[in-house]
Motif scaffolding. Structure first.
Motif, PDB file in Angstrom:
ATOM      1  N   GLU A 196       0.824  -1.212   0.000  1.00  0.00           N
ATOM      2  CA  GLU A 196       0.000   0.000   0.000  1.00  0.00           C
ATOM      3  C   GLU A 196       0.858   1.262   0.000  1.00  0.00           C
ATOM      4  OE1 GLU A 196      -3.959  -2.065   1.864  1.00  0.00           O
ATOM      5  OE2 GLU A 196      -2.560  -1.074   3.193  1.00  0.00           O
ATOM      6  N   LEU A 251       1.633   1.851  -3.455  1.00  0.00           N
ATOM      7  CA  LEU A 251       0.460   2.386  -4.156  1.00  0.00           C
ATOM      8  C   LEU A 251       0.245   3.864  -3.833  1.00  0.00           C
ATOM      9  CD1 LEU A 251      -2.225  -0.451  -3.861  1.00  0.00           C
ATOM     10  CD2 LEU A 251      -1.047   0.314  -5.921  1.00  0.00           C
ATOM     11  N   THR A 289       0.078   6.512  -6.756  1.00  0.00           N
ATOM     12  CA  THR A 289      -1.162   7.238  -7.071  1.00  0.00           C
ATOM     13  C   THR A 289      -1.054   8.737  -6.783  1.00  0.00           C
ATOM     14  OG1 THR A 289      -2.018   6.688  -4.882  1.00  0.00           O
ATOM     15  CG2 THR A 289      -2.681   5.263  -6.702  1.00  0.00           C
ATOM     16  N   GLN A 300      -7.683  -1.731  -2.494  1.00  0.00           N
ATOM     17  CA  GLN A 300      -7.991  -2.737  -3.518  1.00  0.00           C
ATOM     18  C   GLN A 300      -8.991  -2.184  -4.531  1.00  0.00           C
ATOM     19  OE1 GLN A 300      -9.942  -5.957  -1.409  1.00  0.00           O
ATOM     20  NE2 GLN A 300     -11.740  -5.658  -2.647  1.00  0.00           N
ATOM     21  N   CYS A 358      -7.321  -0.033  -6.863  1.00  0.00           N
ATOM     22  CA  CYS A 358      -6.646  -0.873  -7.876  1.00  0.00           C
ATOM     23  C   CYS A 358      -7.639  -1.328  -8.943  1.00  0.00           C
ATOM     24  CB  CYS A 358      -6.005  -2.096  -7.230  1.00  0.00           C
ATOM     25  SG  CYS A 358      -4.466  -1.740  -6.403  1.00  0.00           S
ATOM     26  N   TRP A 359      -8.846  -1.694  -8.528  1.00  0.00           N
ATOM     27  CA  TRP A 359      -9.857  -2.114  -9.519  1.00  0.00           C
ATOM     28  C   TRP A 359     -10.094  -0.998 -10.542  1.00  0.00           C
ATOM     29  CZ3 TRP A 359     -14.400  -4.218  -5.969  1.00  0.00           C
ATOM     30  CH2 TRP A 359     -14.002  -5.422  -5.379  1.00  0.00           C
ATOM     31  N   ILE A 374      -6.995  -0.636 -12.778  1.00  0.00           N
ATOM     32  CA  ILE A 374      -6.821  -1.695 -13.785  1.00  0.00           C
ATOM     33  C   ILE A 374      -7.841  -1.531 -14.908  1.00  0.00           C
ATOM     34  CG2 ILE A 374      -7.043  -4.191 -14.143  1.00  0.00           C
ATOM     35  CD1 ILE A 374      -5.760  -4.490 -11.300  1.00  0.00           C
ATOM     36  N   PHE A 388      -3.909  -6.866  -5.697  1.00  0.00           N
ATOM     37  CA  PHE A 388      -2.530  -6.358  -5.682  1.00  0.00           C
ATOM     38  C   PHE A 388      -1.646  -7.169  -6.636  1.00  0.00           C
ATOM     39  CE2 PHE A 388      -2.562  -4.258  -1.173  1.00  0.00           C
ATOM     40  CZ  PHE A 388      -3.564  -3.394  -1.606  1.00  0.00           C
ATOM     41  N   MET A 430      -2.369  -5.937 -10.058  1.00  0.00           N
ATOM     42  CA  MET A 430      -1.723  -4.624 -10.241  1.00  0.00           C
ATOM     43  C   MET A 430      -0.222  -4.819 -10.463  1.00  0.00           C
ATOM     44  SD  MET A 430      -2.888  -1.495 -10.128  1.00  0.00           S
ATOM     45  CE  MET A 430      -2.016   0.037 -10.413  1.00  0.00           C
TER      46      MET A 430
END
Lengths: 55, 561
Positions: B79, B82, B86, B238, B241-242, B245, B395, B398
């Motif tokens: 995380e 991430l 991000t 998560q 991430c969805w 993606i 993850f 990703m």
């Protein structure tokens, strides 16, 4: 018209309250910490400390 | 002065300091996934009655290490990667205070190592929850505290980077939805870490002998503000991430930015309150506190999850229909890239998280129903449906995109990568189902030997419970092999992967930009996603049926005559 065009600054219109809120990371951080602190932690701790001690 | 490089695959301007921190955090995460995963296989092989591998002491040691390394260390390190990705990369800005990022990394690594050492020394087999009055060695708590302080530093870097991006106007209007989702995770992380500090610092002093007593109920209430909320960080990350993606693969935009952001707002306000479901059978706490936290408030967070569950596949459907996959309800789904591990991991994560983790979580959060399964193997079954087949799989998906892009290397085992999400997702999904089945039959969690072979008082579980335990063991090992293949692929790619060859005209022609929710604000501006609505109705039917079947089951548990 896309949502982007109709709600974002620069089109001359005022920005809606919810969008202002969602665009404010530090206000969100404050309420995101305050809410569970009050409702979960402080309320829970108050319940525990108010349990009578066994004689 | 920050230095940038341009990613040939995505066109992103990548701050070199952020690049390095993302890589170190991601690699460390994968190493701890390996360590925690190996302990998990040992746990699975011990709870599989026909194998029963470890003796009791080693079992509880392995269970403690497994919980810490996968529930906390692997997930939070990833995380951190991430958060930096991000903020700095998606917002096209420099990372604020990279030195603080290295403080984050060092504290988390040192903390994780200290706690692992404490567990391996054998004096701290107190499991992930470390409930008092069980006392671990002082350095067990110290390690967790250092790890949490490090994670807090990562959140500071993230929020500071958001501030810099806004100040420097590196984006227009609102931050992209993916960054907003990561911000939600960071907000939940701050509460989580503060709750952890409130209880673990006194517990550390208690272990040193400076404090005489820690109240068990107080510990449980506050500790779960850390323990369960740490898993809510995962849910927010998560889902970010969805969306990422879906945007990366298809340029997908959410059906409605307003709805998706409101759903994240529900998380910010209410998701942490789910911690209370661990206290549902504890005496001394009122039903008002329990029901408000786990029902009235939490259901709004559940509404947030259901909104994401609708809008993420809806975004994919809208994007694929735009590309011409318009025949019938499901042509878009049939022709989706199921052989691409990024998509396969994403799709399985969405479905398995909803059906296994989501539905069961709502059931467990209902005070009356919770009594059926409280402290049984159902609980680990539930969170393997959230953290493992939900978060970990997302993850992994990703990482299949991020690692080749950041390291500019080809995957070493692309053939294995095609199968890996199915092997891991289905293996761990079945393990989750069988654990929940055994838990429904009363099998306790965290129990070395349910046959009570050396106990004076024996309890006979039904034969079906033993069968479920065996099947959970087999499924867990299959899932573990899937996890091993992922780690093998990632480590091999980073160490030995063939460098990507840029296209001949790469310098002149800009890379295809990644659009959608990853880099810009904007909705798909359509609700014509009939396939998604049909799938959502299937989910709702399953949800309602499962919920009411459990009320029926509760009625049979408590016979009134």
């Amino acid at each position: 018209m896309s949502e982007h065009d109709s709600t974002h600054a620069g089109d001359g219109g005022s920005i809606p309250f919810m969008q202002k809120l969602l665009d404010s990371p530090f206000i969100l951080l404050f309420i995101g910490v305050a809410m569970p602190t009050v409702i979960y932690i402080i309320w829970g701790v108050m319940e525990i400390v108010s349990i009578p001690v066994a004689p | 002065m920050a230095q940038f490089r341009t990613c040939p695959d995505t066109g992103f301007a990548i701050d070199l300091a952020a690049d390095k921190l993302i890589k170190w955090n991601a690699v460390t995460a994968v190493v701890f996934l390996l360590v925690g995963g190996l302990f998990g296989i040992l746990v699975a092989l011990t709870r599989w009655p026909a194998v029963h591998l470890l003796d009791a002491d080693l079992f509880y040691l392995a269970l403690t290490a497994h919980g810490l390394d996968v529930l906390l260390v692997w997930i939070i390190f990833f995380e951190m990667a991430l958060l930096y990705f991000t903020s700095s990369i998606l917002l096209k800005t420099r990372l604020a205070a990279p030195w603080l990022g290295w403080v984050q990394y060092t504290l988390m690594l040192v903390g994780a190592l200290i706690t692992n050492v404490a567990v391996l020394q054998g004096e701290s087999s107190v499991m992930f929850t470390s409930y008092v009055p069980m006392m671990a060695a002082p350095h067990f708590y110290l390690g967790v505290i250092l790890f949490a302080v490090g994670a807090l530093m990562g959140c500071v870097v993230f929020f500071s980077t958001l501030y810099i991006a806004k100040r420097d106007k590196t984006y227009e209007g609102s931050i992209p939805l993916v960054t907003f989702g990561a911000m939600t995770a960071a907000i939940i992380a701050v509460f989580t870490i503060l709750a952890g500090a409130v209880i673990l610092i006194p517990t550390f002093f208690w272990s040193l002998g400076f404090i005489g007593n820690i109240d068990t109920l107080m510990y449980r209430v506050i500790w779960w503000g850390l323990g369960h909320s740490s898993q809510q960080i995962n849910v927010a990350a998560q889902i970010a991430c969805w969306y990422a993606i879906a945007a990366i693969l298809f340029g997908a935009k959410p059906l409605s930015e307003k709805v998706s952001r409101t759903a994240f707002l529900f998380y910010i306000l209410f998701l942490q309150l789910a911690s209370a479901h661990h206290i549902l059978v504890d005496p001394g706490i009122s039903s008002e506190w329990k029901i408000f936290n786990t029902s009235y408030a939490l259901y709004l967070a559940v509404l947030g999850s259901m909104l994401h569950g609708l809008t993420v596949p809806g975004a994919v459907e809208a994007a694929l229909r735009k590309k011409g996959y318009n025949r019938g309800l499901f042509e878009w789904l049939r022709k989706a890239p199921w052989g691409n591990p990024v998509f396969a991991g994403f799709a399985l994560s969405v479905v398995l998280f909803g059906f296994l983790g989501g539905i069961t979580g709502v059931m467990m959060g209902t005070e009356q129903l919770n009594i059926i399964i409280h402290n049984t193997l159902y609980v680990p079954g539930h969170f393997h449906g959230t953290v493992v087949v939900g978060t970990t799989l997302a993850f992994m998906a990703m990482a299949y995109w991020l690692v080749p892009v950041l390291w500019q290397k080809e995957l070493v085992f692309p053939g294995l990568a095609k199968w890996q999400p199915y092997l891991f997702g289905l293996g761990m999904g079945l393990a989750s189902i069988f654990m929940m089945g055994a838990g429904t039959l009363g099998v306790p969690r965290r129990h070395w030997d349910i046959s009570f072979a050396d106990a004076m008082m024996v309890h006979e579980f039904p034969a079906a419970a033993y069968m479920m335990m065996g099947l959970a063991g087999i499924s867990g090992v299959i899932g573990g092999i899937g996890g091993g293949i992922f780690i093998l692929n990632m480590v091999s790619t980073i160490l030995f992967g063939k460098a990507k060859v840029p296209a001949p005209a790469a310098e002149e022609a800009p890379a295809a930009p990644i659009g959608g929710a990853a880099t810009e604000y904007g909705s798909a501006s359509t609700l014509e996603v009939p396939g998604t609505f049909v799938l959502a109705l299937v989910f709702l039917t399953a949800f309602v049926l499962y919920y009411f079947v459990n009320w029926k089951y509760l009625a049979s548990v408590w016979g009134m005559s």
